[in-house]
Structures are given as C-alpha cells and as structure tokens.
Design a protein around this motif. Structure first.
Motif, short mmCIF file in Angstrom:
data_model
loop_
_atom_site.label_atom_id
_atom_site.label_comp_id
_atom_site.label_asym_id
_atom_site.label_seq_id
_atom_site.Cartn_x
_atom_site.Cartn_y
_atom_site.Cartn_z
N GLU A 231 -8.62 3.52 -6.79
CA GLU A 231 -7.80 2.61 -7.60
C GLU A 231 -6.33 2.60 -7.19
O GLU A 231 -5.62 1.64 -7.48
CB GLU A 231 -7.92 2.98 -9.08
CG GLU A 231 -9.32 2.76 -9.63
CD GLU A 231 -9.48 3.25 -11.06
OE1 GLU A 231 -8.47 3.67 -11.68
OE2 GLU A 231 -10.62 3.21 -11.56
N TRP A 232 -5.87 3.64 -6.52
CA TRP A 232 -4.46 3.68 -6.10
C TRP A 232 -4.33 4.05 -4.62
O TRP A 232 -3.34 4.62 -4.17
CB TRP A 232 -3.63 4.57 -7.01
CG TRP A 232 -4.06 6.01 -7.20
CD1 TRP A 232 -5.22 6.47 -7.73
CD2 TRP A 232 -3.28 7.17 -6.90
NE1 TRP A 232 -5.23 7.85 -7.76
CE2 TRP A 232 -4.05 8.31 -7.26
CE3 TRP A 232 -2.02 7.37 -6.35
CZ2 TRP A 232 -3.59 9.62 -7.11
CZ3 TRP A 232 -1.56 8.68 -6.20
CH2 TRP A 232 -2.34 9.78 -6.57
N MET A 233 -5.34 3.64 -3.85
CA MET A 233 -5.39 3.98 -2.43
C MET A 233 -4.19 3.43 -1.65
O MET A 233 -3.71 4.09 -0.72
CB MET A 233 -6.70 3.49 -1.80
CG MET A 233 -6.98 4.10 -0.45
SD MET A 233 -7.12 5.91 -0.49
CE MET A 233 -8.72 6.11 -1.28
N ASP A 234 -3.69 2.25 -2.02
CA ASP A 234 -2.52 1.71 -1.31
C ASP A 234 -1.31 2.65 -1.45
O ASP A 234 -0.58 2.88 -0.49
CB ASP A 234 -2.15 0.32 -1.84
CG ASP A 234 -3.12 -0.74 -1.37
OD1 ASP A 234 -3.77 -0.56 -0.32
OD2 ASP A 234 -3.25 -1.77 -2.06
N ARG A 235 -1.12 3.22 -2.63
CA ARG A 235 0.01 4.15 -2.84
C ARG A 235 -0.23 5.46 -2.12
O ARG A 235 0.70 6.07 -1.60
CB ARG A 235 0.25 4.37 -4.34
CG ARG A 235 0.69 3.09 -5.06
CD ARG A 235 1.27 3.32 -6.44
NE ARG A 235 0.54 4.19 -7.34
CZ ARG A 235 -0.45 3.81 -8.15
NH1 ARG A 235 -0.86 2.55 -8.16
NH2 ARG A 235 -1.01 4.68 -8.98
N ILE A 236 -1.48 5.91 -2.08
CA ILE A 236 -1.80 7.14 -1.35
C ILE A 236 -1.52 6.94 0.14
O ILE A 236 -0.92 7.79 0.79
CB ILE A 236 -3.27 7.56 -1.59
CG1 ILE A 236 -3.47 7.98 -3.05
CG2 ILE A 236 -3.68 8.68 -0.64
CD1 ILE A 236 -4.93 8.18 -3.47
N ALA A 237 -1.93 5.78 0.68
CA ALA A 237 -1.69 5.49 2.10
C ALA A 237 -0.19 5.39 2.39
O ALA A 237 0.28 5.91 3.41
CB ALA A 237 -2.41 4.20 2.50
N ALA A 238 0.56 4.75 1.51
CA ALA A 238 2.01 4.63 1.70
C ALA A 238 2.66 6.02 1.69
O ALA A 238 3.52 6.32 2.53
CB ALA A 238 2.62 3.74 0.62
N TRP A 239 2.24 6.88 0.75
CA TRP A 239 2.77 8.25 0.69
C TRP A 239 2.41 9.01 1.96
O TRP A 239 3.24 9.74 2.51
CB TRP A 239 2.21 8.97 -0.54
CG TRP A 239 2.55 10.43 -0.59
CD1 TRP A 239 3.72 10.98 -1.01
CD2 TRP A 239 1.72 11.51 -0.17
NE1 TRP A 239 3.66 12.36 -0.90
CE2 TRP A 239 2.44 12.71 -0.38
CE3 TRP A 239 0.43 11.60 0.35
CZ2 TRP A 239 1.92 13.97 -0.09
CZ3 TRP A 239 -0.10 12.86 0.65
CH2 TRP A 239 0.65 14.02 0.43
N THR A 240 1.19 8.83 2.47
CA THR A 240 0.76 9.51 3.68
C THR A 240 1.66 9.14 4.85
O THR A 240 2.14 10.01 5.58
CB THR A 240 -0.72 9.12 4.01
OG1 THR A 240 -1.54 9.50 2.91
CG2 THR A 240 -1.20 9.78 5.28
N GLN A 241 1.93 7.86 5.02
CA GLN A 241 2.78 7.42 6.13
C GLN A 241 4.22 7.88 5.96
O GLN A 241 4.85 8.32 6.92
CB GLN A 241 2.70 5.90 6.27
CG GLN A 241 1.33 5.47 6.77
CD GLN A 241 1.20 3.98 6.91
OE1 GLN A 241 1.54 3.22 6.00
NE2 GLN A 241 0.67 3.54 8.05
#
Length: 191
Positions: free
Chosen positions: A176-186
């Motif tokens: 549900e919040w994968m976009d934010r997880i990916a942004a944090w990862t980068q």
C-alpha cells in the motif's frame, strides 16, 4: 550474476560512489512471505524509478517462508541468516533491503548499504544489534501505523547511532505504500 570483483570488494562504503544506482540488490521477504510477494513489487517499483539495470536477487528463504513449525525467534533468525549466507555464496550485493523479519537479516548482510522496513528489532539480542550497528550503512524505515511491529518498542531497541525514518502513515501492508518505500530506498542509497 555478480562479478568476482563484487565478491572480493572490501566491506567499506569508500569504494562505490553512492550517487550512481547500485548494480546489485538483495531483497528479503518477511515471515510467511516469499521472493514473489512484496519484494517483487519493490523490484518493479525501483525499476520504474530508474534502477532498471541492477541485478535483483529475491530468494525465498525457507526459514522465513515457513512459519510452521514454530521456532523460537532467535533460532529462526540464526537458521535464516545461515540460509541467506548460503544463498549469497560469497557474493556481496551493493544493497540489501528486507521487510519485517527480512529486515533483521538485512542488517547482518555483507552489503555496503543495509536497509530494513518495519522490522521487530526487539527480537534481536542487544549485543548483536550493537555489533551490526558499529558497521556503517544500516538504515531503518518504520511505519508509524504498523500494528504488527510496534514502532515504539522496535525503534527503542535500536542503538542510537542507527539512522531511522518514521513514515507516519506506513503500516505492515507494504504494498500500500511501496512508492514511499522505494523513494526512501533511493534517498538512503544516495545519502
């Protein structure tokens, strides 16, 4: 496949410029999950965000996938850590990221940058956390609305030197919040 040079690189953040995308990424699932679940969605999201040339490794770790038979958390952790090391077979991915229980494993991976999302740090002995946090490169993302891994007890167990980010709306439903997880990862990779 990772090159032999990736296998022999020293465990130091000095040898790779963090401004470029990582070339190898190990993604670790949580309890009951697999390499085909949320970690696959994270790979797809990171590829869409520009990390499309990286080699992604998404193993299904039996000790983490099979929640039955029940095992004490520390026994499961030790066995899963051995399984991860066997899977890597000396390879050293640039990034290791894990969800929940997989994040606990990620913290002990040989990677330059180790990331954990919503992990139950209170399950890991304090001396082990102190040892792994002494090595640079560990970062933690915690969902503020996570009801499976309490943000308070989990983050309280971490040594003070571990960078942590609290996503106020994040839950244990990672998709549900994968976009934010990916942004944090980068962002964390580039820090």
């Amino acid at each position: 496949m990772l090159s032999n040079t990736d296998k022999k690189r020293p465990m130091s953040i000095d040898w790779l410029p963090m401004t470029s995308a990582p070339t190898s990424i190990l993604l670790l699932h949580g309890l009951g999950g697999s390499g085909e679940g949320s970690v696959k969605l994270l790979e797809q999201t990171l590829r869409a965000r520009g990390w499309d040339d990286a080699i992604y490794l998404r193993p299904t770790l039996a000790m983490v996938h099979e929640v039955i038979p029940e095992r004490p958390a520390q026994q499961r952790f030790r066995q899963a850590l051995l399984e991860m090391e066997t899977f890597l077979d000396g390879r050293v991915p640039h990034v290791t990221l894990g969800f929940s229980f997989g994040g606990l494993l990620a913290a002990f991976a040989p990677s330059t940058r180790r990331m954990a999302v919503c992990s139950p740090w209170n399950l890991v002995p304090a001396d082990a956390l102190i040892r792994t946090s002494a090595r640079p490169g560990l970062a933690v993302l915690q969902g503020g609305c996570d009801t499976m891994v309490s943000p308070e007890s989990s983050l309280k167990a971490l040594p003070i030197n571990v960078p942590r980010t609290l996503d106020p709306e994040g839950t244990h439903a990672f998709d549900e919040w994968m976009d934010r997880i990916a942004a944090w990862t980068q962002t964390t990779w580039q820090a």
